[in-house]
Structure formats: C-alpha cells, structure tokens
Write a protein that holds these residues in place. Structure first.
Motif, PDB file in Angstrom:
ATOM      1  N   UNK A   8       0.179  -1.438   0.348  1.00  9.86           N
ATOM      2  CA  UNK A   8      -0.156  -0.066  -0.223  1.00  9.86           C
ATOM      3  C   UNK A   8       0.685   1.202  -0.500  1.00  9.86           C
ATOM      4  N   UNK A   9       0.837   1.702  -0.836  1.00 10.65           N
ATOM      5  CA  UNK A   9       1.579   3.035  -0.855  1.00 10.65           C
ATOM      6  C   UNK A   9       1.038   4.760  -1.610  1.00 10.65           C
ATOM      7  N   UNK A  10       1.292   5.375  -0.595  1.00 15.46           N
ATOM      8  CA  UNK A  10       0.374   6.756  -0.916  1.00 15.46           C
ATOM      9  C   UNK A  10       1.318   7.643  -1.921  1.00 15.46           C
ATOM     10  N   UNK A  11       0.637   7.627  -3.392  1.00 17.93           N
ATOM     11  CA  UNK A  11       0.687   8.269  -4.592  1.00 17.93           C
ATOM     12  C   UNK A  11       0.928   9.880  -4.044  1.00 17.93           C
ATOM     13  N   UNK A  12      -0.567  10.260  -3.827  1.00 25.43           N
ATOM     14  CA  UNK A  12      -0.378  11.332  -3.878  1.00 25.43           C
ATOM     15  C   UNK A  12      -1.355  12.191  -3.058  1.00 25.43           C
ATOM     16  N   UNK A  13      -0.788  12.723  -2.009  1.00 22.25           N
ATOM     17  CA  UNK A  13      -2.378  13.397  -1.043  1.00 22.25           C
ATOM     18  C   UNK A  13      -3.167  14.769  -1.113  1.00 22.25           C
ATOM     19  N   UNK A  14      -4.122  14.205  -0.131  1.00 26.18           N
ATOM     20  CA  UNK A  14      -5.200  15.778  -0.627  1.00 26.18           C
ATOM     21  C   UNK A  14      -5.944  15.294  -1.573  1.00 26.18           C
ATOM     22  N   UNK A  15      -7.244  16.150  -1.462  1.00 25.41           N
ATOM     23  CA  UNK A  15      -8.343  15.784  -1.881  1.00 25.41           C
ATOM     24  C   UNK A  15      -8.522  14.935  -3.008  1.00 25.41           C
ATOM     25  N   UNK A  16      -7.839  14.803  -3.968  1.00 27.63           N
ATOM     26  CA  UNK A  16      -7.117  14.082  -5.207  1.00 27.63           C
ATOM     27  C   UNK A  16      -6.809  13.025  -4.853  1.00 27.63           C
ATOM     28  N   UNK A  17      -5.935  12.272  -3.374  1.00 24.78           N
ATOM     29  CA  UNK A  17      -4.909  11.821  -3.580  1.00 24.78           C
ATOM     30  C   UNK A  17      -5.793  10.299  -3.697  1.00 24.78           C
ATOM     31  N   UNK A  18      -4.136   9.538  -3.522  1.00 25.02           N
ATOM     32  CA  UNK A  18      -5.212   8.716  -4.263  1.00 25.02           C
ATOM     33  C   UNK A  18      -3.731   7.572  -3.213  1.00 25.02           C
ATOM     34  N   UNK A  19      -4.287   5.709  -2.916  1.00 32.65           N
ATOM     35  CA  UNK A  19      -3.053   5.241  -2.091  1.00 32.65           C
ATOM     36  C   UNK A  19      -3.132   3.956  -3.735  1.00 32.65           C
ATOM     37  N   UNK A  20      -2.317   3.790  -3.785  1.00 36.57           N
ATOM     38  CA  UNK A  20      -2.032   2.420  -4.928  1.00 36.57           C
ATOM     39  C   UNK A  20      -1.549   1.277  -4.300  1.00 36.57           C
ATOM     40  N   UNK A  21      -2.328  -0.004  -4.564  1.00 37.81           N
ATOM     41  CA  UNK A  21      -1.868  -1.303  -3.828  1.00 37.81           C
ATOM     42  C   UNK A  21      -1.606  -1.856  -4.792  1.00 37.81           C
ATOM     43  N   UNK A  22      -0.637  -3.135  -4.820  1.00 39.51           N
ATOM     44  CA  UNK A  22      -0.299  -3.552  -6.042  1.00 39.51           C
ATOM     45  C   UNK A  22       0.250  -5.343  -5.556  1.00 39.51           C
ATOM     46  N   UNK A  23       0.052  -6.006  -6.094  1.00 41.35           N
ATOM     47  CA  UNK A  23      -0.161  -7.484  -5.657  1.00 41.35           C
ATOM     48  C   UNK A  23       0.915  -8.184  -6.336  1.00 41.35           C
ATOM     49  N   UNK A  24       1.842  -8.781  -5.990  1.00 40.32           N
ATOM     50  CA  UNK A  24       2.738  -9.331  -7.128  1.00 40.32           C
ATOM     51  C   UNK A  24       2.123 -10.949  -6.960  1.00 40.32           C
ATOM     52  N   UNK A  25       2.066 -11.592  -8.574  1.00 43.81           N
ATOM     53  CA  UNK A  25       1.770 -12.671  -8.623  1.00 43.81           C
ATOM     54  C   UNK A  25       0.767 -12.804  -8.978  1.00 43.81           C
ATOM     55  N   UNK A  26      -0.468 -12.095  -9.268  1.00 40.83           N
ATOM     56  CA  UNK A  26      -2.030 -11.675  -9.318  1.00 40.83           C
ATOM     57  C   UNK A  26      -2.298 -12.154 -10.594  1.00 40.83           C
ATOM     58  N   UNK A  27      -1.356 -11.703 -11.615  1.00 40.09           N
ATOM     59  CA  UNK A  27      -1.962 -11.669 -13.425  1.00 40.09           C
ATOM     60  C   UNK A  27      -1.144 -12.142 -13.954  1.00 40.09           C
ATOM     61  N   UNK A  28      -1.038 -12.902 -15.428  1.00 41.36           N
ATOM     62  CA  UNK A  28       0.053 -13.070 -16.147  1.00 41.36           C
ATOM     63  C   UNK A  28       0.977 -11.840 -15.937  1.00 41.36           C
ATOM     64  N   UNK A  29       1.079 -10.850 -16.188  1.00 43.48           N
ATOM     65  CA  UNK A  29       1.884 -10.186 -16.151  1.00 43.48           C
ATOM     66  C   UNK A  29       2.725  -9.752 -14.326  1.00 43.48           C
ATOM     67  N   UNK A  30       2.444 -10.288 -13.627  1.00 37.41           N
ATOM     68  CA  UNK A  30       3.013 -10.864 -12.420  1.00 37.41           C
ATOM     69  C   UNK A  30       2.911  -9.348 -11.776  1.00 37.41           C
ATOM     70  N   UNK A  31       1.465  -8.550 -11.885  1.00 36.74           N
ATOM     71  CA  UNK A  31       1.787  -7.365 -10.759  1.00 36.74           C
ATOM     72  C   UNK A  31       0.604  -6.911 -11.286  1.00 36.74           C
TER      73      UNK A  31
END
Length: 164
Positions: A93-116
C-alpha cells in the motif's frame, strides 16, 4: 496618505488570507494522514486472523508522497507505506498523492499473467469510504467499495488452488 493606509490594510488582509490558507493546508494534510492510518488499521483488523496464525506480518517504512505542487524531496507529504506477504507474494500500500485528489496504490505481486496487479484507492468524499479501482489492464474500471470480503477474494488469487 490615504493610499498608504489602504496599502497597509491590503497587506494585513493578504497576510490573514495566506495564514488561513496555510492552516487549511495543514489541516487537510493531518486529515489525509489520519485517513491513511485508519485505512491501514482497518486492513490490520481484517487480516488479524492471518497475523495470529503466523501467516503474515505487517511492515511499515517511511514514504514521501508527492503532488503536482510538491514533486520532489521537499514534499510536505510525509507518510508511510505498508506491506505484507500472502504466501510468497508481496502486497504493498503506497500513498501516491495526498490531498482531496489523493490516492493510495495497492500492488499485489503474482496476481496476473503480468506478474503484478495494480489497484488504487480513493476516498469517496460523500461517505468517507475507500473505493478500489483496478488501474492496470482495464480501461475505465468502475470503482468498487473496498471491503474485507472483496479484499480477501482479491488476495485469494495469489494462493494456488489445490484439492484437499
């Protein structure tokens, strides 16, 4: 002299405005950090049975989130990222940007054919709930409520399904 007096009043009003803007920024920043802490706490509660069984453990590290106005190491958006393992797969879980338009990215390794697989979380302004949206491999994915059941189902995708 009237114009000098007027100039003084303008400078005082401008200073008050800048102080209020600065205070609002710091209040918003504190609220955003509190929402991230609450998100992490919620995920810890959801995954407590896995922690208690020794199947995962949470790790935290400092993180400097950014925004268009603060794209470098001078960013005031000091927070932390959260990570844990599901089997041999990393979940971050990585906060990408903060504030009213902020977001937190979630990355999960091994979940798809792409590996991420990558997802993003956004706070729904109306309900203050986190909304999850897939960000890789899907065009204009609809955001879904980030719930324990949905997150558990998502994480099941990294565990090999074996017949018992």
């Amino acid at each position: 002299m009237d114009e000098i007096h007027r100039l003084s009043e303008l400078l005082i009003a401008n200073q008050r405005y800048e102080e209020q803007k600065h205070q609002r920024f710091h209040d918003d920043l504190a609220q955003w950090n509190a929402s991230i802490d609450a998100l992490y706490e919620q995920v810890e509660i959801w995954l407590k049975p896995l922690v208690d069984a020794g199947q995962t453990a949470f790790e935290y590290e400092p993180h400097l989130a950014q925004s268009k106005g603060y794209p470098d190491e001078n960013s005031p958006f000091r927070t932390r990222r959260m990570g844990f393992y599901v089997g041999a797969h990393t979940v971050s879980f990585v906060p990408d940007a903060m504030g009213a338009k902020g977001q937190v990215s979630i990355s999960v390794s091994g979940l798809s054919l792409h590996g991420q697989e990558k997802y993003s979380l956004h706070l729904d302004a109306g309900s203050r709930d986190w909304m999850l949206k897939k960000t890789v491999g899907v065009k204009d994915a609809e955001p879904l409520a980030f719930t324990a059941d949905y997150f558990g189902k998502l994480l099941q995708g990294v565990v090999p399904q074996r017949q018992v």
